[in-house]
Design a protein around this motif. Structure first.
Motif, mmCIF file in Angstrom:
data_model
loop_
_atom_site.group_PDB
_atom_site.id
_atom_site.type_symbol
_atom_site.label_atom_id
_atom_site.label_comp_id
_atom_site.label_asym_id
_atom_site.label_seq_id
_atom_site.Cartn_x
_atom_site.Cartn_y
_atom_site.Cartn_z
ATOM 1 N N PHE A 16 0.870 -1.179 0.000
ATOM 2 C CA PHE A 16 0.000 0.000 0.000
ATOM 3 C C PHE A 16 0.910 1.232 0.000
ATOM 4 N N PRO A 17 1.465 1.586 -1.168
ATOM 5 C CA PRO A 17 2.436 2.681 -1.255
ATOM 6 C C PRO A 17 1.860 4.019 -0.787
ATOM 7 N N PRO A 18 2.734 4.945 -0.401
ATOM 8 C CA PRO A 18 2.265 6.258 0.058
ATOM 9 C C PRO A 18 1.327 6.958 -0.909
ATOM 10 N N ALA A 19 1.487 6.737 -2.211
ATOM 11 C CA ALA A 19 0.602 7.356 -3.202
ATOM 12 C C ALA A 19 -0.833 6.839 -3.063
ATOM 13 N N LYS B 149 7.436 6.941 8.333
ATOM 14 C CA LYS B 149 7.694 8.354 8.029
ATOM 15 C C LYS B 149 8.778 8.483 6.970
ATOM 16 N N ASP B 150 9.815 7.644 7.076
ATOM 17 C CA ASP B 150 10.886 7.662 6.073
ATOM 18 C C ASP B 150 10.373 7.274 4.690
ATOM 19 N N LEU B 151 9.373 6.405 4.650
ATOM 20 C CA LEU B 151 8.811 5.967 3.369
ATOM 21 C C LEU B 151 7.933 7.039 2.727
ATOM 22 N N GLY B 152 7.542 8.063 3.502
ATOM 23 C CA GLY B 152 6.798 9.180 2.929
ATOM 24 C C GLY B 152 5.320 9.231 3.261
ATOM 25 N N TYR B 153 4.885 8.468 4.236
ATOM 26 C CA TYR B 153 3.476 8.519 4.635
ATOM 27 C C TYR B 153 3.201 9.776 5.461
ATOM 28 N N SER B 154 1.933 10.211 5.450
ATOM 29 C CA SER B 154 1.533 11.379 6.239
ATOM 30 C C SER B 154 1.514 11.007 7.723
#
Length: 95
Positions: free
Chosen positions: A19-22, A72-77
């Protein structure tokens, strides 16, 4: 704690792959269901790890913190990170 750190990192990376950040921007029912299924599976894996490794309070907290920071490092809110971490930590904390 290296085993705990490695496991938490693996959980976060698995979430990032499935479930990627996008995908976070999706609001349809399918996305919500997909996320719930993924988090439930990760929670089950975390409980199994807890039982196998006999995690104490410190290691449970370490697992949650490493998981949180990796997301957080992966770019999630921040909101997503809080929700996912709460699900995992709650499952690990409750017998």
């Amino acid at each position: 704690t290296k085993e705990v750190e490695a496991f938490a990192t693996t959980l976060a990376e698995d979430l990032g792959r499935r479930f990627p950040p996008a995908s976070e921007k999706r609001t349809d029912a399918g996305a919500k269901n997909q996320l719930n299924v993924i988090l439930d599976g990760l929670g089950t894996r975390a409980v199994r790890f807890r039982d196998e490794q006999h995690l104490g309070l410190y290691k449970k907290a370490k697992l949650g913190n490493v998981f949180r920071w990796k997301l957080k490092d992966l770019g999630y809110s921040d909101e997503f990170v809080d929700r996912a971490t709460t699900v995992i930590v709650t499952r690990v904390a409750v017998k």
